[in-house]
Scaffold this motif. Structure first.
Motif, PDB file in Angstrom:
ATOM      1  N   GLU A 129       0.834  -1.206   0.000  1.00 54.78           N
ATOM      2  CA  GLU A 129       0.000   0.000   0.000  1.00 54.78           C
ATOM      3  C   GLU A 129       0.870   1.257   0.000  1.00 54.78           C
ATOM      4  N   VAL A 130       1.933   1.250   0.786  1.00 56.34           N
ATOM      5  CA  VAL A 130       2.843   2.403   0.823  1.00 56.34           C
ATOM      6  C   VAL A 130       3.517   2.583  -0.543  1.00 56.34           C
ATOM      7  N   ASN A 131       3.945   1.491  -1.139  1.00 57.22           N
ATOM      8  CA  ASN A 131       4.585   1.584  -2.459  1.00 57.22           C
ATOM      9  C   ASN A 131       3.633   2.105  -3.525  1.00 57.22           C
ATOM     10  N   ARG A 132       2.379   1.673  -3.468  1.00 57.75           N
ATOM     11  CA  ARG A 132       1.390   2.190  -4.430  1.00 57.75           C
ATOM     12  C   ARG A 132       1.201   3.688  -4.248  1.00 57.75           C
ATOM     13  N   TYR A 133       1.156   4.116  -3.005  1.00 54.62           N
ATOM     14  CA  TYR A 133       0.998   5.540  -2.724  1.00 54.62           C
ATOM     15  C   TYR A 133       2.213   6.324  -3.218  1.00 54.62           C
ATOM     16  N   LEU A 134       3.400   5.782  -3.013  1.00 48.63           N
ATOM     17  CA  LEU A 134       4.612   6.455  -3.474  1.00 48.63           C
ATOM     18  C   LEU A 134       4.616   6.606  -4.991  1.00 48.63           C
ATOM     19  N   GLU A 135       4.142   5.601  -5.685  1.00 51.11           N
ATOM     20  CA  GLU A 135       4.090   5.691  -7.145  1.00 51.11           C
ATOM     21  C   GLU A 135       3.150   6.793  -7.606  1.00 51.11           C
ATOM     22  N   VAL A 136       2.108   7.024  -6.845  1.00 52.34           N
ATOM     23  CA  VAL A 136       1.119   8.044  -7.209  1.00 52.34           C
ATOM     24  C   VAL A 136       1.653   9.450  -6.967  1.00 52.34           C
ATOM     25  N   ILE A 137       2.305   9.646  -5.828  1.00 50.63           N
ATOM     26  CA  ILE A 137       2.666  11.017  -5.436  1.00 50.63           C
ATOM     27  C   ILE A 137       4.057  11.434  -5.870  1.00 50.63           C
ATOM     28  N   PHE A 138       4.925  10.461  -6.179  1.00 48.31           N
ATOM     29  CA  PHE A 138       6.335  10.815  -6.374  1.00 48.31           C
ATOM     30  C   PHE A 138       6.547  11.670  -7.620  1.00 48.31           C
ATOM     31  N   ARG A 139       7.343  12.736  -7.432  1.00 45.70           N
ATOM     32  CA  ARG A 139       7.785  13.585  -8.533  1.00 45.70           C
ATOM     33  C   ARG A 139       9.290  13.781  -8.376  1.00 45.70           C
ATOM     34  N   SER A 140       9.986  13.862  -9.485  1.00 44.13           N
ATOM     35  CA  SER A 140      11.447  13.955  -9.439  1.00 44.13           C
ATOM     36  C   SER A 140      11.920  15.179  -8.670  1.00 44.13           C
ATOM     37  N   GLU A 141      11.122  16.248  -8.718  1.00 51.11           N
ATOM     38  CA  GLU A 141      11.532  17.478  -8.037  1.00 51.11           C
ATOM     39  C   GLU A 141      11.121  17.507  -6.566  1.00 51.11           C
ATOM     40  N   MET A 142      10.458  16.472  -6.098  1.00 52.30           N
ATOM     41  CA  MET A 142       9.989  16.436  -4.715  1.00 52.30           C
ATOM     42  C   MET A 142      11.175  16.320  -3.754  1.00 52.30           C
ATOM     43  N   ALA A 144      13.096  15.586  -0.055  1.00 55.92           N
ATOM     44  CA  ALA A 144      12.997  14.520   0.942  1.00 55.92           C
ATOM     45  C   ALA A 144      11.990  14.877   2.022  1.00 55.92           C
ATOM     46  N   ASP A 145      11.956  16.144   2.411  1.00 54.44           N
ATOM     47  CA  ASP A 145      10.996  16.590   3.425  1.00 54.44           C
ATOM     48  C   ASP A 145       9.560  16.450   2.918  1.00 54.44           C
ATOM     49  N   GLU A 146       9.332  16.834   1.677  1.00 60.88           N
ATOM     50  CA  GLU A 146       7.992  16.756   1.100  1.00 60.88           C
ATOM     51  C   GLU A 146       7.526  15.300   0.992  1.00 60.88           C
ATOM     52  N   LEU A 147       8.426  14.439   0.559  1.00 57.97           N
ATOM     53  CA  LEU A 147       8.082  13.025   0.420  1.00 57.97           C
ATOM     54  C   LEU A 147       7.730  12.422   1.772  1.00 57.97           C
ATOM     55  N   THR A 148       8.553  12.692   2.758  1.00 58.44           N
ATOM     56  CA  THR A 148       8.309  12.161   4.104  1.00 58.44           C
ATOM     57  C   THR A 148       7.012  12.696   4.681  1.00 58.44           C
ATOM     58  N   ALA A 174      12.143   4.210   3.752  1.00 57.89           N
ATOM     59  CA  ALA A 174      13.611   4.232   3.751  1.00 57.89           C
ATOM     60  C   ALA A 174      14.152   3.581   2.482  1.00 57.89           C
ATOM     61  N   ARG A 175      13.519   2.506   2.064  1.00 54.03           N
ATOM     62  CA  ARG A 175      13.957   1.840   0.830  1.00 54.03           C
ATOM     63  C   ARG A 175      13.837   2.783  -0.378  1.00 54.03           C
ATOM     64  N   ARG A 176      12.792   3.573  -0.405  1.00 51.60           N
ATOM     65  CA  ARG A 176      12.618   4.514  -1.506  1.00 51.60           C
ATOM     66  C   ARG A 176      13.726   5.581  -1.483  1.00 51.60           C
ATOM     67  N   PHE A 177      14.105   6.049  -0.283  1.00 52.29           N
ATOM     68  CA  PHE A 177      15.202   7.012  -0.179  1.00 52.29           C
ATOM     69  C   PHE A 177      16.506   6.416  -0.722  1.00 52.29           C
ATOM     70  N   VAL A 178      16.746   5.149  -0.408  1.00 55.65           N
ATOM     71  CA  VAL A 178      17.955   4.480  -0.892  1.00 55.65           C
ATOM     72  C   VAL A 178      17.940   4.391  -2.412  1.00 55.65           C
ATOM     73  N   GLU A 179      16.797   3.999  -2.963  1.00 60.18           N
ATOM     74  CA  GLU A 179      16.668   3.876  -4.418  1.00 60.18           C
ATOM     75  C   GLU A 179      16.894   5.211  -5.120  1.00 60.18           C
ATOM     76  N   LYS A 180      16.465   6.289  -4.486  1.00 63.63           N
ATOM     77  CA  LYS A 180      16.594   7.624  -5.077  1.00 63.63           C
ATOM     78  C   LYS A 180      17.883   8.325  -4.664  1.00 63.63           C
ATOM     79  N   GLU A 181      18.785   7.585  -4.000  1.00 61.52           N
ATOM     80  CA  GLU A 181      20.078   8.124  -3.583  1.00 61.52           C
ATOM     81  C   GLU A 181      19.912   9.402  -2.758  1.00 61.52           C
ATOM     82  N   ALA A 182      19.012   9.311  -1.795  1.00 66.97           N
ATOM     83  CA  ALA A 182      18.727  10.474  -0.942  1.00 66.97           C
ATOM     84  C   ALA A 182      18.951  10.131   0.528  1.00 66.97           C
ATOM     85  N   THR A 183      19.977   9.320   0.796  1.00 70.14           N
ATOM     86  CA  THR A 183      20.210   8.880   2.172  1.00 70.14           C
ATOM     87  C   THR A 183      21.034   9.854   3.000  1.00 70.14           C
ATOM     88  N   ASN A 184      21.510  10.922   2.368  1.00 67.39           N
ATOM     89  CA  ASN A 184      22.257  11.936   3.121  1.00 67.39           C
ATOM     90  C   ASN A 184      21.361  13.069   3.587  1.00 67.39           C
TER      91      ASN A 184
END
Length: 228
Positions: A129-142, A144-148, A174-184
């Protein structure tokens, strides 16, 4: 009366889907559907029989079943007087009903159980369910704060309700942050700290042993992944 047979199965399923569309877990959606049909169940006869079978069919589509629900279903279906409803439906419907009854009884014996009495999300179900939601809302310009913020707002109820659900949400995010190389980023570091502090014993009976093992493995994967 034969029209009632199909109407009951259809109405039960549509009610269940209505709750799913309100972003409820499969177990909560099924429990609320049963509550909605309680008065009709209490009438007995064809209505009780069809609704009980429909409940069993929907319960079988879930990964696990609450152990008391399993006992209730088996007991109630076995004592149903299926011959007494025969006069109210067509011969084809009666054969269909008997087949559905036998299928539910056969499959429910194989169904793994859980022992948590509250209706919460199953571990893999909530991750999906979380992954489906991420697919709906995710934008490349989003950011890390907005995504969280978006994810924790959407799944705030789940995070507040139980430790297990909170970890399912945090690990998936957290897995999505890793995939998007946003762990810093600070949001990831905060989530990572929560994951590291997590103790599997805090889950209690909410997840069964299989789900707990999956959660532990997912947490270890997050810990071992290269951070960027």
């Amino acid at each position: 009366m034969s029209d009632l047979y199909a109407e009951l199965f259809e109405s039960f399923h549509e009610t269940y889907l209505g709750y799913k569309e309100k972003r409820m877990s499969s177990s909560e959606s099924l429990e609320r559907t049963m509550d909605d049909f309680e008065l009709r169940m209490n009438r007995g006869g064809l209505e009780e029989t069809v609704l009980l079978i429909s409940y069993g069919e929907h319960a079988l589509k879930q990964p696990y079943i609450f152990h008391k629900s399993k006992e209730y279903l088996v007991e109630q279906i076995r004592k149903m007087a299926f011959n007494q409803v025969e006069m109210h439906i067509t011969p084809d419907q009666h054969r269909d009903l008997l087949k559905r009854k036998n299928d539910v009884l056969a499959e429910i014996e194989k169904k793994p159980v859980h022992f948590f009495p509250r209706t919460v999300w199953y571990y893999e179900e909530l991750k999906d369910e979380v992954n489906r939601y991420l697919e709906v809302i995710f934008r490349s310009e989003m950011t890390a704060d907005e995504l969280t913020e978006n994810v924790l707002h959407r799944f705030g109820r789940e995070c507040r309700r139980s430790v297990g659900e909170k970890m399912a949400v945090y690990i998936t995010l957290a897995r999505r942050f890793v995939e998007k190389e946003a762990t810093n980023t600070e949001p990831f570091l905060q989530i990572e700290r929560e994951i590291n502090l997590f103790n599997i014993e805090d889950v209690g009976d909410q997840f069964n042993n299989e789900e707990k093992q999956k959660l532990i493995l997912d947490r270890e994967r997050i810990r071992s992944l290269p951070k960027m």
